[in-house]
Design a protein around this motif. Structure first.
Motif: not given
Length: 84
Positions: A30-36, A47-50, A52-61
Motif C-alpha cells: 500500500q504505497r503511493d509514488l509522487q513525482f515532482a 516521494k513514497v507515501f503510505d 493509508q496514513t499518507e505519511e512520507l516514507i522516503r524521498q529520493l533524493p
C-alpha cells in the motif's frame, strides 16, 4: 500443444500466478509514488507515501542532497560570473 514446466503448470498459468502474486504484494505494501521537479535544482524528486496514513516514507533524493546541489549550483554561478 501447450508446453508444461517442472511443476506441471502451463506457462500461461505460471504467468497468471506471478501476476496475482505481484498484485497481492502491491496491495499489502500500500504505497503511493509522487513525482515532482525541485524548483531550485531542476532535479526529479520521487516521494513514497503510505497510502493509508499518507505519511512520507522516503524521498529520493533526500532534502539534504537537494540543498547541497542547490548550493553547488550557486557557487558555480558565482565562479562563472567572476570569470566573465
Amino acid at each position: 500443444m501447450a508446453e508444461r514446466y517442472a511443476s506441471g503448470e502451463k506457462l500461461e498459468e505460471q504467468v497468471d500466478n506471478a501476476v496475482d502474486r505481484i498484485n497481492d504484494f502491491v496491495q499489502i505494501v500500500q504505497r503511493d509514488l509522487q513525482f515532482a521537479v525541485d524548483d531550485a535544482t531542476g532535479k526529479t524528486i520521487v516521494k513514497v507515501f503510505d497510502s493509508q496514513t499518507e505519511e512520507l516514507i522516503r524521498q529520493l533524493p533526500p532534502d539534504e542532497l537537494l540543498a547541497i546541489a542547490e548550493h553547488l549550483a550557486e557557487v558555480r554561478g558565482l565562479l562563472l560570473k567572476e570569470q566573465a
